[in-house]
Write a protein that holds these residues in place. Structure first.
Motif, PDB file in Angstrom:
ATOM      1  N   ARG A   1       0.825  -1.193   0.000  1.00 18.50           N
ATOM      2  CA  ARG A   1       0.000   0.000   0.000  1.00 18.50           C
ATOM      3  C   ARG A   1       0.873   1.262   0.000  1.00 18.50           C
TER       4      ARG A   1
ATOM      5  N   GLN B   1       2.931   1.699  -3.260  1.00 18.74           N
ATOM      6  CA  GLN B   1       2.049   2.190  -4.329  1.00 18.74           C
ATOM      7  C   GLN B   1       1.747   3.668  -4.133  1.00 18.74           C
ATOM      8  N   ALA B   2       1.395   4.013  -2.894  1.00 17.59           N
ATOM      9  CA  ALA B   2       1.028   5.398  -2.603  1.00 17.59           C
ATOM     10  C   ALA B   2       2.220   6.323  -2.815  1.00 17.59           C
TER      11      ALA B   2
ATOM     12  N   ARG C   1       2.533   6.760  -6.558  1.00 18.63           N
ATOM     13  CA  ARG C   1       1.371   7.172  -7.336  1.00 18.63           C
ATOM     14  C   ARG C   1       1.330   8.693  -7.507  1.00 18.63           C
TER      15      ARG C   1
ATOM     16  N   GLY D   1      -3.266   6.888  13.132  1.00 16.87           N
ATOM     17  CA  GLY D   1      -4.719   6.742  13.037  1.00 16.87           C
ATOM     18  C   GLY D   1      -5.155   5.303  13.238  1.00 16.87           C
TER      19      GLY D   1
ATOM     20  N   LYS E   1      -7.183   3.046  16.824  1.00 17.00           N
ATOM     21  CA  LYS E   1      -8.520   2.503  16.592  1.00 17.00           C
ATOM     22  C   LYS E   1      -8.572   0.992  16.484  1.00 17.00           C
ATOM     23  N   PHE E   2      -7.460   0.392  16.088  1.00 13.03           N
ATOM     24  CA  PHE E   2      -7.479  -1.061  15.910  1.00 13.03           C
ATOM     25  C   PHE E   2      -6.381  -1.704  16.726  1.00 13.03           C
TER      26      PHE E   2
ATOM     27  N   GLY F   1     -11.921   5.668  10.267  1.00 17.26           N
ATOM     28  CA  GLY F   1     -10.506   5.552  10.570  1.00 17.26           C
ATOM     29  C   GLY F   1      -9.995   4.227  10.051  1.00 17.26           C
TER      30      GLY F   1
ATOM     31  N   ASN G   1      -7.290   3.467   4.055  1.00 12.19           N
ATOM     32  CA  ASN G   1      -6.317   4.238   3.298  1.00 12.19           C
ATOM     33  C   ASN G   1      -7.034   4.914   2.146  1.00 12.19           C
TER      34      ASN G   1
ATOM     35  N   ILE H   1      -6.122   6.378  -0.548  1.00 15.26           N
ATOM     36  CA  ILE H   1      -5.662   6.223  -1.926  1.00 15.26           C
ATOM     37  C   ILE H   1      -6.106   4.892  -2.505  1.00 15.26           C
ATOM     38  N   LEU H   2      -6.240   3.889  -1.642  1.00 15.76           N
ATOM     39  CA  LEU H   2      -6.575   2.556  -2.134  1.00 15.76           C
ATOM     40  C   LEU H   2      -8.073   2.390  -2.313  1.00 15.76           C
TER      41      LEU H   2
ATOM     42  N   ARG I   1     -10.999   7.552  -0.801  1.00 14.89           N
ATOM     43  CA  ARG I   1     -10.994   9.012  -0.685  1.00 14.89           C
ATOM     44  C   ARG I   1     -12.315   9.617  -1.189  1.00 14.89           C
TER      45      ARG I   1
END
Lengths: 288, 421
Positions: free
Chosen positions: A47, A50-51, A54, A122, A126-127, B109, B112, B114-115, B157
């Motif tokens: 992830r 890629q981000a 991108r 984040g 939360k997780f 929350g 992601n 972008i995905l 997004r």
């Protein structure tokens, strides 16, 4: 609900007690979570990679643009005679280029644990997922970026006409050592660095200073107190040997190299434990 | 611990610090303590600037049960949920959880941006601890439930907050958790999805232990077998009398009487409720028994420029929800202004509002004209907000609903017999 199926349920217990008080259980939990984090770590890494590319036109090129500029700067400094860097066994441009590339792999590894934790804040609040996933995905990303750097270095060496020969087979060991020591150091400062931002500011300063005490852009001094500093700097054998293996020279300071790696493994284990302990504190004190 | 108790919480407490600098310093001390093998949060004493965010909470939830957590903002509900989920470490007490945990602490929350939605399902699933194969198996079901087929390959997004809720909830409930923690998650979805989610939750309840935070009392009343009312970190009420607990919760809001919003030549001198109007003094909270008639007496002057007028009465509960309305115009009871002081009496037979405190808003408006068969907008002359408060007492029942009708019930052999009576 049959008894059989309910006894198989995994049990989770939360108490105020420190897990350090039961080191065996702590180690067992650490490795269990590490095993559980694999899939998630991979996904997070993919992830992020890629981000990362991108939203960049130059994409993968960024992995080596910075070291390239450093190299050009030092070639200029050396060539113009402003700075005397000492004699090197290989042409200076190759020396400084490989040095800065390898150093960049080390600093990447060093910065990764804190960056990973910060950017996942984040998710953390939360997780409840195995926190090891952040560290492991950080390592995946470093490996990916290191891979690009290595390919570029090899390409450059071949063009210049330097062939590493069979030493190249041991070269990955040098890379692994750099990443191991970098991750261990980075992870060690993360718990405090996440609470106090001052740590995050000090690290780049310290790294810059450290670079000049490591044979990255300067050749190993032959004598004097600076030579001693170079000798005792634990990063010296790492950079030195990684470069030697890449450029076809025999290894140096192998005993120290092994000791540094063993210490790094121990440090990584301690830092990993501390990292697990600090997580709830971090979420509580900073909202992560 | 008996076999079907999945959540066992014993005397859990948690300290928080008001001051950030001190808080960080305590954090460092706590870390030091832990590294030396000492327990978290030093002793049971509060350090300067600390307070108990959670104090001595104990409860158990079995498989098939749902515990509702209610309380005002800052009462400690979310903190408790975070401790249950292992995100925060308790300073005292002990929590034992058995089984796989699905938790939705905060929505939106963890995605992601972008995905795509699909990629995020995999990431979300592995965050909950599921393997790729397990998620593969459930993927269609998850997408189906979220009703996001068209958007599943679009970056998150571009999702609305409601769509993120759908996705998060679908992932959490479809991965067969034994324990489910939900924090206000159903507040965002649209009506259709909410309904579906309740259905799914009811289905899950058969094999799940659920702890559930909400500010929506109807939702709590519907889903919970037991509730904890949290007040300043402690459990002000813990038990299975849902309606009592909800009433206690609503009583926490000392209704501040806000004065009238506006008035164009209307003066309400007095408004009284019920029976003996010689005793009832305006401004005090009247008490009405369940199934008693509600009688409003309003003493008012209206400027003579308004020849006719309608009276509306709105009843709101502590949640500020409208629970009942009356409008004289609706029933053709438009009143003529005498130009003098007038006394209006309105009677509602057999009040079937449930126990609780209510607030009355009085609106005086011009009669609604009917033009071309459609009704024109009402033209308000005066609005008196929350001018009178009253309490309803005396309903005995465990369930909670805004209304409880008193019904007559008969039993016959055949359907036709029922019709004849």
């Amino acid at each position: 609900m049959t008894d059989q199926s309910s006894t198989r349920l995994p049990e989770t217990v939360y108490t105020p007690d420190s897990s350090v008080a039961k080191p065996r259980e702590m180690l067992r939990d650490m490795f269990r979570d590490l095993a559980r984090s694999g899939d998630l770590a991979w996904r997070l890494a993919v992830r992020d990679i890629q981000a990362q590319y991108r939203q960049n036109v130059l994409g993968i090129l960024w992995a080596f643009i910075t070291p390239l500029f450093t190299t050009l700067t030092w070639i200029f400094l050396q060539g113009s005679g402003i700075v005397a860097v000492g004699a090197t066994d290989i042409p200076y441009p190759v020396y400084v280029f490989t040095g800065t590339m390898l150093w960049a792999i080390f600093t990447d590894a060093m910065n990764a644990p804190m960056n990973q934790t910060q950017s996942a804040s984040g998710l953390l609040a939360k997780f409840n997922f195995p926190r090891e996933a952040l560290i492991v995905s950080g390592i995946y990303k470093i490996l990916f970026n290191a891979g690009i750097k290595i390919l570029l270095m090899l390409g450059a060496l071949v063009i210049i006409g330097i062939y590493p020969g069979w030493h190249l087979l041991i070269f990955p060991l040098g890379i692994v050592s750099l990443i191991l020591v970098g991750t261990a150091l980075g992870l060690l400062v993360t718990p405090i660095g996440m609470l106090y931002k001052d740590v995050g500011r000090v690290i780049p300063l310290g790294l810059q200073f450290l670079m000049y005490l490591t044979p990255v852009v300067f050749a190993m001094p032959k004598d004097g107190w600076v030579a001693t500093l170079f000798q005792i700097n634990p990063l010296t054998p790492l950079i030195l040997n990684a470069r030697n293996w890449l450029t076809g020279f025999p290894p140096e300071q192998m005993t120290y190299f092994v000791i540094v790696n063993l210490l790094a493994v121990l440090m990584l284990l301690i830092a990993w434990g501390a990292y697990r302990l600090v997580m709830p504190i971090l979420i509580e004190r900073t909202g992560a | 611990m008996s076999d079907d108790i999945l959540i066992d919480v014993q005397g859990v407490s948690k300290k928080f610090c008001r001051d950030l600098k001190k808080s960080l310093w305590y954090g460092l001390q706590d870390l030091g303590n832990e590294l030396r093998g000492h327990r978290h949060g030093s002793s049971g004493q509060l350090r300067p600037e600390e307070f108990w965010a959670i104090r001595d909470i104990s409860f158990q939830v079995k498989r098939g049960e749902c515990l509702g957590l209610i309380g005002r903002n800052g009462a400690g509900k979310s903190t408790l949920l975070k401790i249950l989920n292992g995100l925060l470490k308790p300073d005292e007490g002990r929590i034992r959880l058995r089984g796989r945990i699905g938790a939705l602490i905060e929505l939106g929350g963890g995605f992601n941006p972008i995905l795509s939605g699909r990629e995020n399902i995999y990431i979300g699933g592995s965050v909950f601890g599921f393997s790729r194969a397990e998620i593969d198996k459930k993927l269609d079901e998850i997408i189906d439930f979220s009703e996001l087929e068209e958007f599943i390959d679009m970056p998150v997004r571009n999702y609305s907050s409601g769509m993120k809720v759908r996705l998060g909830f679908s992932v959490a409930v479809h991965l067969d958790p034994d324990i489910l923690f939900l924090d206000e998650v159903l507040a965002v979805g649209d009506a259709g999805f909410k309904l579906k989610s309740y259905g799914k939750m009811t289905e899950l309840l058969n094999r799940c232990a659920v702890v559930f935070v909400s500010h929506s009392m109807p939702t709590i009343a519907r889903a919970s077998n037991r509730i904890i009312l949290m007040k300043d970190g402690t459990d002000a009420y813990y038990g299975d009398d849902i309606s009592y607990g909800i009433e206690q919760y609503l009583d926490l809001f000392d209704g501040e009487v806000s004065e009238n919003a506006f008035s164009d030549g209307v003066q309400i001198h007095d408004i009284r409720l019920n029976v003996d109007y010689t005793q009832q003094v305006s401004g005090q909270t009247a008490v009405v028994n369940y199934l008693e008639d509600l009688i409003f007496l309003i003493n008012l002057d209206i400027d003579i420029k308004h020849e006719f007028f309608d009276i509306q009465i709105w009843i709101t509960d502590k949640d500020m929800k409208n629970v009942a309305n009356y409008s004289s115009g609706t029933f053709g009871n438009t009143l003529r202004n005498t130009g003098d002081t007038m006394s209006v009496k309105i009677r509602w037979p057999e009040c079937c509002l449930t126990n609780g405190e209510y607030s009355t808003t009085v609106i005086i408006s011009k009669p609604i004209e009917i033009k071309n068969g459609s009704r024109a907008r009402e033209d308000r002359i005066a609005v008196y907000q929350h001018i009178l408060k009253f309490k309803v007492r005396g309903f005995k029942g465990l369930q909670w609903a805004p209304f409880h009708f008193q019904g007559q019930i008969e039993l016959h052999k055949r359907l036709e017999d029922c019709q004849s009576t």
